[in-house]
Design a protein around this motif. Structure first.
Motif, PDB file in Angstrom:
ATOM      1  N   ALA A 186       0.830  -1.205   0.000  1.00 35.00           N
ATOM      2  CA  ALA A 186       0.000   0.000   0.000  1.00 35.00           C
ATOM      3  C   ALA A 186       0.865   1.255   0.000  1.00 35.00           C
ATOM      4  N   VAL A 187       1.954   1.247   0.755  1.00 33.16           N
ATOM      5  CA  VAL A 187       2.872   2.388   0.778  1.00 33.16           C
ATOM      6  C   VAL A 187       3.498   2.589  -0.606  1.00 33.16           C
ATOM      7  N   CYS A 188       3.904   1.488  -1.243  1.00 29.85           N
ATOM      8  CA  CYS A 188       4.503   1.579  -2.579  1.00 29.85           C
ATOM      9  C   CYS A 188       3.520   2.134  -3.599  1.00 29.85           C
ATOM     10  N   PHE A 189       2.269   1.649  -3.552  1.00 31.64           N
ATOM     11  CA  PHE A 189       1.289   2.096  -4.534  1.00 31.64           C
ATOM     12  C   PHE A 189       0.949   3.571  -4.346  1.00 31.64           C
ATOM     13  N   ALA A 190       0.813   4.009  -3.101  1.00 30.15           N
ATOM     14  CA  ALA A 190       0.519   5.420  -2.843  1.00 30.15           C
ATOM     15  C   ALA A 190       1.678   6.306  -3.287  1.00 30.15           C
ATOM     16  N   SER A 191       2.897   5.848  -3.069  1.00 28.96           N
ATOM     17  CA  SER A 191       4.071   6.611  -3.495  1.00 28.96           C
ATOM     18  C   SER A 191       4.131   6.706  -5.014  1.00 28.96           C
ATOM     19  N   TYR A 192       3.819   5.591  -5.674  1.00 27.16           N
ATOM     20  CA  TYR A 192       3.786   5.585  -7.143  1.00 27.16           C
ATOM     21  C   TYR A 192       2.741   6.573  -7.657  1.00 27.16           C
ATOM     22  N   SER A 193       1.560   6.563  -7.067  1.00 25.99           N
ATOM     23  CA  SER A 193       0.489   7.461  -7.504  1.00 25.99           C
ATOM     24  C   SER A 193       0.881   8.917  -7.308  1.00 25.99           C
ATOM     25  N   ALA A 194       1.589   9.209  -6.204  1.00 26.20           N
ATOM     26  CA  ALA A 194       2.048  10.579  -5.968  1.00 26.20           C
ATOM     27  C   ALA A 194       3.086  10.996  -7.004  1.00 26.20           C
ATOM     28  N   LEU A 195       3.923  10.058  -7.429  1.00 27.17           N
ATOM     29  CA  LEU A 195       4.947  10.364  -8.427  1.00 27.17           C
ATOM     30  C   LEU A 195       4.346  10.724  -9.781  1.00 27.17           C
ATOM     31  N   LEU A 196       3.167  10.185 -10.079  1.00 27.60           N
ATOM     32  CA  LEU A 196       2.561  10.424 -11.394  1.00 27.60           C
ATOM     33  C   LEU A 196       2.373  11.905 -11.673  1.00 27.60           C
ATOM     34  N   LYS A 197       2.154  12.678 -10.627  1.00 28.62           N
ATOM     35  CA  LYS A 197       1.955  14.120 -10.800  1.00 28.62           C
ATOM     36  C   LYS A 197       3.189  14.785 -11.389  1.00 28.62           C
ATOM     37  N   ARG A 198       4.356  14.203 -11.155  1.00 29.39           N
ATOM     38  CA  ARG A 198       5.606  14.803 -11.586  1.00 29.39           C
ATOM     39  C   ARG A 198       6.149  14.191 -12.876  1.00 29.39           C
ATOM     40  N   ARG A 199       5.326  13.399 -13.531  1.00 28.91           N
ATOM     41  CA  ARG A 199       5.764  12.826 -14.805  1.00 28.91           C
ATOM     42  C   ARG A 199       5.994  13.921 -15.825  1.00 28.91           C
ATOM     43  N   PRO A 200       7.116  13.913 -16.536  1.00 29.70           N
ATOM     44  CA  PRO A 200       7.390  14.950 -17.541  1.00 29.70           C
ATOM     45  C   PRO A 200       6.248  15.042 -18.541  1.00 29.70           C
ATOM     46  N   ALA A 201       5.717  16.248 -18.706  1.00 27.13           N
ATOM     47  CA  ALA A 201       4.543  16.435 -19.560  1.00 27.13           C
ATOM     48  C   ALA A 201       4.817  16.081 -21.008  1.00 27.13           C
ATOM     49  N   GLU A 202       6.082  16.257 -21.440  1.00 29.73           N
ATOM     50  CA  GLU A 202       6.404  15.991 -22.843  1.00 29.73           C
ATOM     51  C   GLU A 202       6.573  14.514 -23.143  1.00 29.73           C
ATOM     52  N   LEU A 203       6.633  13.676 -22.104  1.00 30.23           N
ATOM     53  CA  LEU A 203       6.793  12.238 -22.309  1.00 30.23           C
ATOM     54  C   LEU A 203       5.437  11.602 -22.574  1.00 30.23           C
ATOM     55  N   GLY A 204       5.293  10.973 -23.720  1.00 28.35           N
ATOM     56  CA  GLY A 204       4.017  10.383 -24.096  1.00 28.35           C
ATOM     57  C   GLY A 204       3.583   9.273 -23.151  1.00 28.35           C
ATOM     58  N   GLY A 205       2.274   9.130 -23.006  1.00 29.42           N
ATOM     59  CA  GLY A 205       1.742   8.126 -22.092  1.00 29.42           C
ATOM     60  C   GLY A 205       2.110   6.706 -22.483  1.00 29.42           C
ATOM     61  N   LEU A 206       2.067   6.406 -23.772  1.00 30.46           N
ATOM     62  CA  LEU A 206       2.419   5.056 -24.223  1.00 30.46           C
ATOM     63  C   LEU A 206       3.890   4.759 -23.975  1.00 30.46           C
ATOM     64  N   ALA A 207       4.739   5.755 -24.218  1.00 25.35           N
ATOM     65  CA  ALA A 207       6.167   5.577 -23.975  1.00 25.35           C
ATOM     66  C   ALA A 207       6.432   5.375 -22.487  1.00 25.35           C
ATOM     67  N   PHE A 208       5.727   6.131 -21.656  1.00 25.65           N
ATOM     68  CA  PHE A 208       5.879   5.987 -20.213  1.00 25.65           C
ATOM     69  C   PHE A 208       5.459   4.588 -19.771  1.00 25.65           C
ATOM     70  N   LEU A 209       4.335   4.141 -20.279  1.00 24.64           N
ATOM     71  CA  LEU A 209       3.822   2.818 -19.928  1.00 24.64           C
ATOM     72  C   LEU A 209       4.813   1.722 -20.314  1.00 24.64           C
ATOM     73  N   PHE A 210       5.249   1.737 -21.563  1.00 24.97           N
ATOM     74  CA  PHE A 210       6.135   0.691 -22.061  1.00 24.97           C
ATOM     75  C   PHE A 210       7.471   0.707 -21.315  1.00 24.97           C
TER      76      PHE A 210
END
Length: 315
Positions: A186-210
């Motif tokens: 649960a701690v890992c998942f919450a931390s991951y979700s918080a990190l999503l806010k700081r994902r570089p806007a120019e990085l495409g979603g599909l590229a991020f996923l892969f």
């Protein structure tokens, strides 16, 4: 606990403000879609807890996690490979961030859930994972967002329902070893979700996923090799391959897409409120597929969770 996590314009405003501000609501259309996508991810992920429990005596946890992401990579490659190659220089520039997101959300989180499945019920896993939204809301508050009295009250009501489920009505709950593994997840998942806010806007979603799927599987490779040497492999049958395809395609590619898009539209804290429905979904699925009983206490807990979600997500 990846496709389209472009930064919300309101996030930029929040980051540039020194004092705490109230998180702006998303437009009605975007907010509704965000809630639906968060709900889709929650329901699909609920099935992965049942799968983790069902495979606990046939597929070692690390091997289940590794093959989940291999299947997920194969599933998204036709859509994501070209964009990933096109943005390879951008990926290299933000490799630290991507590695951290992969470690928390891909490598460690899912492995901990699989490990928990060897020592606790699917229902307990879903109940305890519902603590993640509390941490998401806490991270949002630390980031400068006020939660508001209605959202806070609804969150506390839903949290009370989760605690009632976990404690079984006792003031001195006795957590199994598997329960502790889920708490770490649960701690890992919450931390991951918080990190999503700081994902570089120019990085495409599909590229991020892969990229996160690939990095997560790569970081699991040493543990996978050790597991093979110590525990041996598993027999590929319908009962093992089918569940791995489910978690690889639906719980990984589809659910991560839906969740990250939801976080983009409504923020991690609001998406986390919908995530409170997970123990309800897991309890129903585990009862239908594994025969795990819910009982009167479980019904009362579900009522609290649903009521808290309704209060917190009401506009």
């Amino acid at each position: 606990m990846s496709l389209d996590t472009a930064r919300n314009p309101t996030d930029t405003a929040t980051d540039s403000t020194a004092t705490a501000v109230t998180e702006r609501p998303a437009p009605a259309k975007g907010a509704g879609l965000g809630v639906l996508l968060a709900l889709l991810a929650t329901v699909v992920w609920s099935g992965s807890f049942v799968v983790a429990r069902a495979l606990h005596d046939t597929v070692p946890p690390v091997q289940a996690a590794f093959w989940r992401w291999i299947v997920a990579l194969v599933a998204v490659a036709p859509l994501a490979a070209r964009e990933t190659w096109r943005q390879r220089h951008l990926i290299r520039r933000h490799l630290r961030f991507l590695a951290l997101a992969s470690l928390l959300g891909i490598t460690v989180y899912n492995t901990l859930v699989n490990q928990a499945g060897t020592a606790t019920s699917a229902g307990n896993m879903g109940m305890i994972m519902a603590a993640s939204p509390v941490l998401m809301a806490l991270f949002a508050r630390l980031g400068g967002n006020r939660l508001g009295p209605r959202r806070t009250t609804g969150m506390l009501i839903a949290c009370a329902g989760v605690l009632l489920l976990v404690s079984k009505g006792s003031l001195a709950p006795d957590f199994a070893t598997g329960d502790l593994w889920v708490m770490a997840a649960a701690v890992c998942f919450a931390s991951y979700s918080a990190l999503l806010k700081r994902r570089p806007a120019e990085l495409g979603g599909l590229a991020f996923l892969f990229t996160t799927f690939a990095l997560g599987a790569l970081m699991l490779l040493p543990a996978y090799g050790i597991s093979l040497a110590v525990q041996g492999g598993f027999e590929p049958t319908t009962g093992t391959v089918g569940p791995l395809v489910y978690v690889g395609v639906l719980s990984s590619a589809v659910a991560f897409f839906a969740w990250n898009k939801a976080v983009t539209l409504i923020g991690a804290a609001r998406a986390g409120i919908v995530y409170y429905l997970q123990p309800v979904c897991v309890a129903l699925l585990s009862y239908a597929l594994l025969g795990e009983q819910l009982g009167l206490l479980g019904g009362a807990s579900m009522a609290l969770i649903l009521g808290g979600v309704a209060m917190s997500s009401a506009r």
